[in-house]
Scaffold this active site. Structure first.
Site, PDB file in Angstrom:
ATOM      1  N   GLU A 117     -36.575  32.065  10.493  1.00 60.42           N
ATOM      2  CA  GLU A 117     -37.032  30.717  10.171  1.00 60.42           C
ATOM      3  C   GLU A 117     -35.869  29.903   9.596  1.00 60.42           C
ATOM      4  O   GLU A 117     -34.938  30.450   9.009  1.00 60.42           O
ATOM      5  CB  GLU A 117     -38.173  30.765   9.175  1.00 60.42           C
ATOM      6  CG  GLU A 117     -39.432  31.436   9.703  1.00 60.42           C
ATOM      7  CD  GLU A 117     -40.091  30.646  10.820  1.00 60.42           C
ATOM      8  OE1 GLU A 117     -39.978  29.413  10.820  1.00 60.42           O
ATOM      9  OE2 GLU A 117     -40.716  31.266  11.689  1.00 60.42           O
ATOM     10  N   TYR A 159     -39.597  19.327  29.483  1.00 57.27           N
ATOM     11  CA  TYR A 159     -40.348  19.814  28.332  1.00 57.27           C
ATOM     12  C   TYR A 159     -39.642  19.361  27.056  1.00 57.27           C
ATOM     13  O   TYR A 159     -38.412  19.485  26.936  1.00 57.27           O
ATOM     14  CB  TYR A 159     -40.458  21.337  28.349  1.00 57.27           C
ATOM     15  CG  TYR A 159     -41.293  21.870  27.206  1.00 57.27           C
ATOM     16  CD1 TYR A 159     -42.681  21.893  27.293  1.00 57.27           C
ATOM     17  CD2 TYR A 159     -40.702  22.309  26.030  1.00 57.27           C
ATOM     18  CE1 TYR A 159     -43.461  22.351  26.243  1.00 57.27           C
ATOM     19  CE2 TYR A 159     -41.465  22.770  24.970  1.00 57.27           C
ATOM     20  CZ  TYR A 159     -42.849  22.792  25.085  1.00 57.27           C
ATOM     21  OH  TYR A 159     -43.612  23.231  24.036  1.00 57.27           O
ATOM     22  N   LYS A 217     -38.551  27.279  21.698  1.00 61.04           N
ATOM     23  CA  LYS A 217     -38.879  25.965  22.278  1.00 61.04           C
ATOM     24  C   LYS A 217     -37.817  25.537  23.292  1.00 61.04           C
ATOM     25  O   LYS A 217     -38.112  24.780  24.221  1.00 61.04           O
ATOM     26  CB  LYS A 217     -38.997  24.920  21.169  1.00 61.04           C
ATOM     27  CG  LYS A 217     -40.042  25.224  20.115  1.00 61.04           C
ATOM     28  CD  LYS A 217     -40.000  24.214  18.995  1.00 61.04           C
ATOM     29  CE  LYS A 217     -40.948  24.588  17.863  1.00 61.04           C
ATOM     30  NZ  LYS A 217     -40.543  25.842  17.165  1.00 61.04           N
TER      31      LYS A 217
END
Length: 389
Positions: free
Chosen positions: A166, A271, A286
């Site tokens: 993270e 995207y 992503k």
């Protein structure tokens, strides 16, 4: 009366001349003096002339110098000897998973088939703690038992590995972490064991030729973590005013299953690979999932320069390349109407492909491998400063 000299009377002359001739032949054959026998240094002599007195002086001086500086004693030839093969000291490493990252369990026997890493025995059995060579701690799963563990005797050669994927914005800082861990495994390139969310690698012979999937949507975005203060949310709100975006996720009440994910994303020409926070080297699934599936990612995250360190420059579109969301929208519409130009974003697939990381497993295997190969002392004194600044 004149008397003819006998043969014996010449012997005292012929014998020395014969020996001198033989010596000269041997000398020329084996010695190879630096001054030619047929031309003397600084004394021009035709190849058909006999050497002059001056030439003989040079030869005599050179011969004397060389015979006094060279050792002609026959010596034993010393050949390089092969380095003895070290004894087989291969050691199996016990590597303890203190807590499964986000509760996600992986195959502890997969280091060899997945990464070719041998000699690493992964386990989640805490009874193995005292003999474990390394212990993996996932940042988000460190709890009260970690405080208790700090009170226990710690094996002197044991390495503690801090794992976190993270960003700093999504990770709680903890002052207890300084001078506790020995190694880090992280998405950041300067971590001890670098494990990015994905990689671009060369294609192999077994890879099938890439074909762009059929497209039925122009721009797509899947989002669950919606925060109006995020840059990505503000950019999306403005961009959607100028181009149609198929948006999915909890915020839009359009839930999709993991089975539907690939079908939806592969059908999009573009995207929105918008990161929830912007930090160096922080580009997540992503970005890599669209690259793997066959969709052009439009990225919002660190600088283009940072992206280009890890993925081809013509494989993505960066929002910072445009003055405004409206200008970006115009570019996407242009690419939609010009298929040949659009397909250039897949040229890199002729030589490369994209793969994702094996979350948790890759961190454990590569950390174990490093500990196995590197026995040096190491303590991370300023983890908080390095990661949170």
């Amino acid at each position: 009366m004149t008397t003819k000299p006998s043969v014996g009377s010449y012997q005292h002359v012929l014998l020395p001349l014969f020996l001198l001739f033989c010596f000269g032949g041997v000398f020329y054959t084996y010695y190879k003096p630096t001054v030619s026998w047929f031309s003397c240094s600084n004394v021009p002599v035709s190849s058909h002339e006999v050497c002059s007195d001056e030439c003989l002086k040079v030869l005599t001086a050179n011969f004397t110098q060389n015979t006094t500086t060279h050792n002609y004693t026959t010596q034993k030839l010393l050949l390089p000897q092969p380095t003895p093969k070290p004894a087989d000291t291969e050691e199996n490493i016990t590597f303890l998973i203190w807590t499964w990252p986000f509760g996600f369990k992986f195959d502890v026997k997969a280091c060899s088939p997945q990464f070719g890493i041998e000699g690493c025995q992964l386990t989640d059995d805490r009874s193995q703690y005292d003999k474990a060579h390394g212990v993996l701690f996932h940042h988000r799963d460190i709890g009260g038992d970690f405080t208790e563990l700090l009170k226990r005797p710690r094996p002197p050669h044991q390495k503690w590995v801090w794992m976190n994927m993270e960003s700093p914005d999504n990770s709680g800082r903890n002052d207890r972490f300084d001078a506790v861990f020995n190694l880090t495994t992280n998405y950041r390139r300067d971590s001890d064991v670098w494990v990015p969310y994905g990689r671009i690698i060369e294609i192999s012979e077994k890879d099938k030729p890439f074909k762009i999937p059929p497209k039925d949507k122009l721009v797509c975005w899947i989002v669950s973590n919606w925060n109006p203060n995020f840059r990505r949310v503000k950019f999306f709100n403005e961009l959607s005013k100028h181009i149609k975006i198929e948006a999915y996720g909890r915020h839009f009440n359009r839930y999709i299953s993991s089975e539907d994910y690939r079908t939806i994303v592969s059908g999009c020409k573009f995207y929105l690979s918008f990161e929830n926070s912007i930090h160096k080297d922080y580009f997540t699934e992503k970005l890599f999932n669209p690259l793997i599936i066959g969709t052009v990612p439009v990225v919002l995250g660190p600088s283009r320069e940072n992206y280009e360190e890890f993925i081809p420059a013509d494989a993505f579109i960066h929002v910072d390349d445009f003055k405004s969301p409206q200008e970006l929208a115009e570019r996407l519409k242009f690419l939609d109407q010009n298929q040949e130009v659009y397909e250039r974003y897949f040229t890199w697939r002729q030589h490369f492909t994209a793969i994702g990381a094996h979350f948790g497993l890759e961190h454990a295997c590569r950390s174990c491998d490093l500990i196995k190969r590197n026995k040096s002392y190491r303590v991370f004194k300023n983890l908080n400063k390095w990661y949170w600044g």
